[in-house]
Each structure stands twice: as C-alpha cells, then as structure tokens.
Design a protein around this motif. Structure first.
Motif, PDB file in Angstrom:
ATOM      1  N   SER A  90       0.853  -1.241  -0.216  1.00 36.95           N
ATOM      2  CA  SER A  90       0.071   0.103  -0.072  1.00 36.95           C
ATOM      3  C   SER A  90       0.887   1.236  -0.079  1.00 36.95           C
ATOM      4  O   SER A  90       0.277   2.364   0.432  1.00 36.95           O
ATOM      5  CB  SER A  90      -1.012   0.066   1.476  1.00 36.95           C
ATOM      6  N   ARG A  91       2.197   1.008  -0.336  1.00 32.65           N
ATOM      7  CA  ARG A  91       3.031   2.100  -0.351  1.00 32.65           C
ATOM      8  C   ARG A  91       4.077   2.006  -1.618  1.00 32.65           C
ATOM      9  O   ARG A  91       4.150   0.666  -1.953  1.00 32.65           O
ATOM     10  CB  ARG A  91       3.781   2.655   0.887  1.00 32.65           C
ATOM     11  N   ALA A  92       4.527   3.038  -1.907  1.00 34.13           N
ATOM     12  CA  ALA A  92       5.934   2.997  -3.054  1.00 34.13           C
ATOM     13  C   ALA A  92       6.841   2.481  -2.308  1.00 34.13           C
ATOM     14  O   ALA A  92       7.221   2.423  -1.118  1.00 34.13           O
ATOM     15  CB  ALA A  92       5.916   4.307  -3.891  1.00 34.13           C
ATOM     16  N   LEU A  93       7.973   2.019  -3.207  1.00 33.32           N
ATOM     17  CA  LEU A  93       9.396   1.569  -2.648  1.00 33.32           C
ATOM     18  C   LEU A  93       9.965   2.558  -2.061  1.00 33.32           C
ATOM     19  O   LEU A  93       9.862   3.790  -2.607  1.00 33.32           O
ATOM     20  CB  LEU A  93      10.134   1.072  -3.852  1.00 33.32           C
ATOM     21  N   GLU A  94      10.789   2.239  -0.911  1.00 38.08           N
ATOM     22  CA  GLU A  94      11.408   3.446  -0.279  1.00 38.08           C
ATOM     23  C   GLU A  94      12.672   2.998  -0.812  1.00 38.08           C
ATOM     24  O   GLU A  94      13.156   2.444  -1.725  1.00 38.08           O
ATOM     25  CB  GLU A  94      11.470   3.011   1.452  1.00 38.08           C
ATOM     26  N   GLU A  95      13.453   4.644  -0.481  1.00 37.07           N
ATOM     27  CA  GLU A  95      14.867   4.771  -1.190  1.00 37.07           C
ATOM     28  C   GLU A  95      15.859   3.457  -0.779  1.00 37.07           C
ATOM     29  O   GLU A  95      16.487   2.826  -1.867  1.00 37.07           O
ATOM     30  CB  GLU A  95      15.570   6.029  -0.781  1.00 37.07           C
ATOM     31  N   LYS A  96      15.765   2.932   0.204  1.00 36.07           N
ATOM     32  CA  LYS A  96      16.571   2.083   0.853  1.00 36.07           C
ATOM     33  C   LYS A  96      16.347   0.798   0.198  1.00 36.07           C
ATOM     34  O   LYS A  96      17.201   0.060  -0.214  1.00 36.07           O
ATOM     35  CB  LYS A  96      16.247   1.846   2.417  1.00 36.07           C
ATOM     36  N   ALA A 247      -7.596  10.753 -10.187  1.00 29.76           N
ATOM     37  CA  ALA A 247      -7.051  11.974 -10.520  1.00 29.76           C
ATOM     38  C   ALA A 247      -6.006  12.187  -9.598  1.00 29.76           C
ATOM     39  O   ALA A 247      -5.167  13.416  -9.664  1.00 29.76           O
ATOM     40  CB  ALA A 247      -7.645  13.115 -10.859  1.00 29.76           C
ATOM     41  N   ASN A 248      -5.747  11.624  -8.298  1.00 29.26           N
ATOM     42  CA  ASN A 248      -4.975  12.066  -6.986  1.00 29.26           C
ATOM     43  C   ASN A 248      -5.457  13.472  -6.648  1.00 29.26           C
ATOM     44  O   ASN A 248      -4.404  14.320  -6.188  1.00 29.26           O
ATOM     45  CB  ASN A 248      -3.571  11.839  -7.619  1.00 29.26           C
ATOM     46  N   ALA A 249      -6.506  14.043  -6.890  1.00 27.18           N
ATOM     47  CA  ALA A 249      -7.038  15.355  -6.372  1.00 27.18           C
ATOM     48  C   ALA A 249      -7.670  15.331  -5.061  1.00 27.18           C
ATOM     49  O   ALA A 249      -7.357  16.349  -4.288  1.00 27.18           O
ATOM     50  CB  ALA A 249      -7.925  15.929  -7.369  1.00 27.18           C
ATOM     51  N   TYR A 250      -7.863  14.160  -4.552  1.00 26.52           N
ATOM     52  CA  TYR A 250      -8.534  14.085  -3.080  1.00 26.52           C
ATOM     53  C   TYR A 250      -7.395  13.599  -2.403  1.00 26.52           C
ATOM     54  O   TYR A 250      -6.550  12.589  -2.666  1.00 26.52           O
ATOM     55  CB  TYR A 250      -9.733  12.809  -3.305  1.00 26.52           C
ATOM     56  N   PRO A 251      -7.280  14.257  -1.306  1.00 26.57           N
ATOM     57  CA  PRO A 251      -6.037  14.115  -0.428  1.00 26.57           C
ATOM     58  C   PRO A 251      -5.822  12.680   0.433  1.00 26.57           C
ATOM     59  O   PRO A 251      -4.716  12.198   0.541  1.00 26.57           O
ATOM     60  CB  PRO A 251      -5.866  15.221   0.398  1.00 26.57           C
ATOM     61  N   ILE A 252      -6.685  12.129   0.692  1.00 29.35           N
ATOM     62  CA  ILE A 252      -6.774  11.068   1.561  1.00 29.35           C
ATOM     63  C   ILE A 252      -6.982   9.807   0.791  1.00 29.35           C
ATOM     64  O   ILE A 252      -7.930   9.011   0.871  1.00 29.35           O
ATOM     65  CB  ILE A 252      -7.678  10.880   2.820  1.00 29.35           C
ATOM     66  N   SER A 253      -5.902   9.458  -0.073  1.00 25.43           N
ATOM     67  CA  SER A 253      -5.840   8.343  -1.018  1.00 25.43           C
ATOM     68  C   SER A 253      -4.703   7.940  -1.181  1.00 25.43           C
ATOM     69  O   SER A 253      -3.615   8.701  -0.972  1.00 25.43           O
ATOM     70  CB  SER A 253      -6.726   8.543  -2.339  1.00 25.43           C
ATOM     71  N   ARG A 254      -4.657   6.725  -1.601  1.00 23.28           N
ATOM     72  CA  ARG A 254      -3.132   6.161  -1.957  1.00 23.28           C
ATOM     73  C   ARG A 254      -3.370   5.080  -3.140  1.00 23.28           C
ATOM     74  O   ARG A 254      -4.286   4.300  -2.984  1.00 23.28           O
ATOM     75  CB  ARG A 254      -2.685   5.420  -0.854  1.00 23.28           C
ATOM     76  N   PRO A 255      -2.310   5.051  -3.847  1.00 25.38           N
ATOM     77  CA  PRO A 255      -2.198   3.689  -4.963  1.00 25.38           C
ATOM     78  C   PRO A 255      -2.047   2.291  -4.152  1.00 25.38           C
ATOM     79  O   PRO A 255      -1.254   2.377  -3.027  1.00 25.38           O
ATOM     80  CB  PRO A 255      -1.439   4.059  -5.897  1.00 25.38           C
ATOM     81  N   LEU A 256      -2.488   1.325  -4.448  1.00 24.30           N
ATOM     82  CA  LEU A 256      -2.153   0.097  -3.968  1.00 24.30           C
ATOM     83  C   LEU A 256      -1.400  -0.727  -5.194  1.00 24.30           C
ATOM     84  O   LEU A 256      -1.839  -0.718  -6.371  1.00 24.30           O
ATOM     85  CB  LEU A 256      -3.498  -0.841  -3.736  1.00 24.30           C
ATOM     86  N   TYR A 257      -0.218  -1.373  -4.687  1.00 21.78           N
ATOM     87  CA  TYR A 257       0.660  -1.809  -5.899  1.00 21.78           C
ATOM     88  C   TYR A 257       0.749  -3.272  -5.897  1.00 21.78           C
ATOM     89  O   TYR A 257       0.509  -3.864  -4.672  1.00 21.78           O
ATOM     90  CB  TYR A 257       1.984  -1.125  -5.505  1.00 21.78           C
ATOM     91  N   PHE A 258       1.122  -3.795  -7.025  1.00 15.46           N
ATOM     92  CA  PHE A 258       1.825  -5.191  -7.104  1.00 15.46           C
ATOM     93  C   PHE A 258       3.115  -5.005  -7.697  1.00 15.46           C
ATOM     94  O   PHE A 258       3.497  -4.470  -8.528  1.00 15.46           O
ATOM     95  CB  PHE A 258       1.035  -5.893  -8.140  1.00 15.46           C
TER      96      PHE A 258
END
Lengths: 293, 293
Positions: A90-96, A247-258
C-alpha cells in the motif's frame, strides 16, 4: 495384564493428539511448492488479494495462488529475497529498498492495481461541508474538541475511529495525523471511540450530530454527510469520488501496488492481467477500493 | 471367565467417569498455564506497575504504550452498572414468579425468561446500536449514546435470566414447613416472604447474583458494540469505556505473533481470568458461610 494395555491406549491417544496438534501448527511452514504462486504483503490488501485469488483459481484451476499478509514491508522484503512471486503493497518503494534491489541486481516492476480512498463523514445536519488536512489532524488528535472552532454548531466533537487491527485505522493515522510518515509521536486522541466495523461508524454518524468518522469510499451512503477535504489552506476542497481519487486530487487516498521481479511473465503475468481485467476490477469495487480502469 | 470381563468393564466405566470429572480441572489448569506462559512475556517490555497502572493503551505504536488501567476500570464500571440494575430486578422478579404470581401467569413468565436467555448476545448488541444508543443519547442529552451505561443495560438483560432462574430455584427449595410455621404464627404473606423465605433462600440468591456477575464480566460481543471502546479512564457511567474482553476480541485477530502487543493481549486475558476467578471464589466463600449458619 490389562492395566498396561489400558495405559498404552491412553499413550497412543495422547500421542495422536500431540501429532495432530503439531501437524496443524506446521501447515504454514511448507511454502516451497512449485505449483503455488505466493502473494505476500500489505494487510490492507489481504482480503482483496484473497478475493482475486479465489476468482482467478476458478479460471485457472491448475494455478494455486496463496495470499498472506504481514505488512507492505514484509512483502517487499520477500520479493527482494525471492521468497514470494508478487508483493502486495500500500506504499511505493522506499529509497533504501531501491538500493537493496540495485545491489542484488534486481529490477522491481511496479503496477498500480487499485486505489484506496478514505472518506470523512459527519451527521447530515452538520453545517460543515469541508475541512483541511490540518483541521482533520487537530480534530482526530483531540486538540480541537468543539465544532464551533471550525464554523460548526456549539457541540462537542465525538471522534469515531476504527480498531487498531484495521488497515483503514493505520492508513488514516499515518496519512492524516502523521502527515504521511509511518512512524511518529502522533496518535488518535485517547477519547476516540474505537468502532469494531465500518457499519458501526456509519450507524453512529447517521444518528449522532456530534460525530465524525471515516471509512472506505465504497461505504458512502446518503445517511451520512461526506466532507470535502483540502490538502492545505490554499488548495480547494475536493469531494471524494472515484474520479477525484483516480486523478489524485482527493488528498486521503493512495495507490495499491503489485511489485514483481522484473517484467511480469508466465503465471505472474496471468495473475496481474486478471487483476486489471474488468472482472478483477469489479472485485476491487466489491472490496470497497477504487478501480484503476 | 465372566467375572473379569465385567470387572474390566466396570473399571473402564469408573475411570471414564473419573476422567470426565477431573476434565474441567485439567482444562482450567491448562488454560491458566497457557495464559501465564504467554502473558508473562509482556514483562520483558514493560513493568508490572506500568502495565496494570498505565493510563494509555496504544498497542501498535512504536514504542507501544501498554497500560491497561482504563480497560480494567472500564470492565469493572460496566459490570457494576449491570449488577446494580440486574440483581435487584432479578431477585424481585424471582420472588414474584415463585411466590406471588398466579399459576398461569407464572408459566408464561417462566417461558419468557427462558426466551430471554436464548437471545444471542450479538442480536442484543445489534438492537443496542440501532435502538438503545440513539435513544439514550437523545433522552439523556449525551454527546454520544455509546457509553458504559448502554453496556450495563445490555448486560443486565443478559444476566437477568441467570439470576431469575437460580434465585427462583432457591426460593422454591425453602422447606414448606418454614412458611407454614410463619403463617401459623400469624405472619402475613409479605412478612413471611421478607422475614422467613428470604433467609432460607439467601445462599442460593447470592450464588445467583454471583453467577450473573460472572456472566456479565466475561461478556464480549454486546459490550463491544455499544460501549464505544475508547480507552480512557471513565469518570461516570455516561462516558465511553473500553473493556478487557472487547480489547482482546477486537485486537487478537491482527496482533503479530510474538510481538509485545500479542503478549499484552494474553496478559489482559490473564487479568480477566484472575478477576473472574476472584468473583467465583467470593461466591463460593459466601455460599459456604451461608450453609454453615
């Protein structure tokens, strides 16, 4: 003669129970199986992943898909170690993590398979129709306890939160209270009511003029008033809809990844294609998430 | 040859009955040992004092705050409220059914009590959340109807059948001669009830009350649905509370095995077990004292 016999019967029985108990406990241990595709990661996505796996299994009975949770970080670690085929996150990859992948000579391929939007709801009679992220933060941390500070009626604010076992609880805490950080000192106010289900939050907000709560986008009903949310003072308030989340205009949202290792191919690609197919995206909607297509 | 066969059979039957008899002792001991083993590990991350006396319950934060004082007080408050409502009502109802009501009404009342005991707690909780909670909020002008008092009312409902049935049995078990003697001495029906029957039935009535309290203290589902589950130290019955049982039920499903949170929940179970045990022990002591007299 018969006393030892009786004892041995008892021993066998006890042994049997112990063996049975052990075999039950050890069920999760055997993961190295060629016919099973392993999906691991985000607890928020576990139910969605399982719904996909079940539907996929009906189309491809020869491919067995196993879905386990543990958290996004666990899933990403597993994909880096090669112990799972797809990581749900539920989050993008971190730099680490990107550095770790580089060091191991792996390219991690990311696909957004669904979106997650959380709406803030109040009683239909509440005159407030929009709040900023900072105002929400003040409210849910218990720093503001009356509605009139934000132009509402002179009433106490009753906070409704989900229980700590809920992915929605964690997302709201990290995204709104901690401004997007996963760790921090910010917590829900101790006085926040912990509701066991989205249903309970919906029911209480429908009946209580003082209440404010949150739940997944799929739960919206006319019995509660949905608030528009502004990213900050200068931004316009955006109502949560499938379009504004996409459209990522609504602030309380996030993408879900595979996340997959390299370009998805073979069985992994089949699963991925299925999740993005109309049928897979219908399952997304059924699980109260926002489809990407 | 026949005699040994019969003796073997009798021996087996005897041992089987013996095993069934001590089964409950074994189960209680095993449960206690298991809870103790898992629960004591919480002392690795927190001290006994800050676990039992801590005012904040944030089990999934890092570092986790594992103070269960609000939970203990919540459980005790809800139980106390339920006892104050259910015990007098139950005992009076038992007297009415056993001694005062006409025969036909008695049959109807008894079957109604039985129906009451058959209602599943989740159904009561559902009624509570849709009917009782909004009603209490409007009538008492509370910020929210999700309060300890709502929980107490629900639990009083659930304890009533136990209290009524056992008290009634105790009243019926008072020897007829006592009553006849009192009436023959010129006492009125009321005087007989108040001065004679109640004394004969007292141990049974106390047992009834204690069993009712035990039932109330351990109840989970209905309480979780109507008390709001906010982990704050309550100052009155009309505030939200979080109980020990609701905490375990709400959080156990997602607590990572081996985490401080997981051990803390077992320790909460241990506290629950010890308090329930103390209630039962008190009941036994009171009963024995009553019998000796």
């Amino acid at each position: 003669m018969w006393i030892p016999a009786r004892k041995s019967v008892l021993t066998t029985l006890v042994l049997g129970i112990v063996v049975f108990a052990c075999s039950c406990g050890g069920k999760n241990a055997g993961t190295e199986n060629n016919s099973t595709l392993q999906i691991k990661g985000s607890d928020t996505m576990v139910n969605l992943g399982q719904a996909w796996a079940e539907a996929f299994n009906k189309l491809h009975p020869e491919i067995n898909v196993a879905v386990t949770g543990g958290g996004s970080g666990t899933g990403i670690a597993a994909i880096l170690n090669g112990t799972c085929d797809i990581a749900e996150s539920s989050r993008a990859l971190e730099e680490k993590e990107i550095q770790q992948a580089k060091a191991a000579g792996i390219t991690i391929n990311e696909t957004i398979v669904a979106l997650d939007g959380i709406v803030v709801v109040v009683h239909p009679s509440n005159p407030i129709s929009a709040l900023t992220m900072d105002q929400l933060r003040e409210i849910f941390m218990g720093n503001v306890t009356r509605w009139n500070l934000f132009g509402g009626e002179d009433r106490p604010i009753v906070l409704l939160s989900r229980e700590v076992n809920s992915g929605t609880h964690i997302f709201f805490k990290e995204h709104v209270l901690r401004r997007g950080k996963s760790k921090g000192p910010e917590e829900f106010a101790p006085a926040a009511l912990m509701m066991p289900s989205s249903y309970a939050i919906a029911e209480e907000t429908a009946h209580n003029e003082n209440a404010v709560g949150y739940y997944g986008l799929g739960y919206i009903s006319p019995r509660q008033k949905v608030l528009a949310v502004a990213r900050d003072d200068r931004s316009p308030a955006v109502a949560p809809t499938i379009d504004s989340v996409r459209a990522n205009a609504y602030p309380i949202s996030r993408p879900l990844y595979f996340f997959t290792r390299g370009e998805p191919a073979g069985r992994v690609k089949e699963v991925l294609d299925f999740t993005l197919s109309p049928e897979g995206q219908k399952i997304v909607r059924d699980n109260d998430f926002v489809p990407v297509r | 040859m026949r005699l040994p066969a019969r003796r073997i059979r009798e021996f087996l039957i005897e041992k089987l009955i013996f095993l069934s008899g001590i089964a409950s002792v074994i189960f209680v001991a095993l449960i206690f040992v298991f809870l103790l083993r898992e629960g004591v590990s919480v002392l690795k991350v927190t001290s006994l004092g800050s676990f039992l006396g801590g005012r904040f319950w944030y089990p999934i934060s890092s570092p986790a705050k594992l103070g269960i004082l609000p939970l203990i007080l919540g459980s005790l408050l809800v139980t106390a409220g339920a006892v104050v409502i259910a015990v007098p009502l139950g005992i009076l109802a038992a007297f009415y059914i056993a001694e005062v009501a006409p025969k036909r009404l008695r049959t109807i009342l008894k079957s109604c009590v039985e129906v009451l005991s058959a209602i599943p707690s989740v159904v009561l909780g559902f009624l509570g959340i849709t009917v009782l909670v909004p009603f209490l909020k409007n009538v008492l002008h509370l910020p929210t109807g999700l309060t300890a008092f709502s929980g107490s009312l629900m639990l009083a409902f659930m304890a009533l059948p136990t209290i009524i049935t056992i008290s009634e049995d105790a009243i019926n078990a008072v020897p007829r001669e006592y009553k006849d003697g009192a009436l023959a001495l010129g006492a009125t029906h009321w005087q007989t009830l108040y001065r004679v029957v109640i004394h004969g039935a007292l141990p049974g009535i106390i047992a009834a009350a204690m069993l009712g309290i035990g039932r109330v203290f351990g109840e989970t589902m209905a309480v979780m649905m109507v008390t709001g589950n906010a982990a704050v130290i309550p100052h009155s019955l009309f505030e939200p509370v979080r109980t020990l049982t609701a905490t375990i039920a709400a959080e156990m499903g997602e607590a990572a095995k081996g985490s401080p949170h997981y051990f803390a929940l077992f320790a909460v179970g241990l506290v629950l077990f010890i308090i329930s045990f103390a209630i039962n022990l008190t009941a036994d002591l009171l009963l024995n004292r009553g019998r000796k007299r």
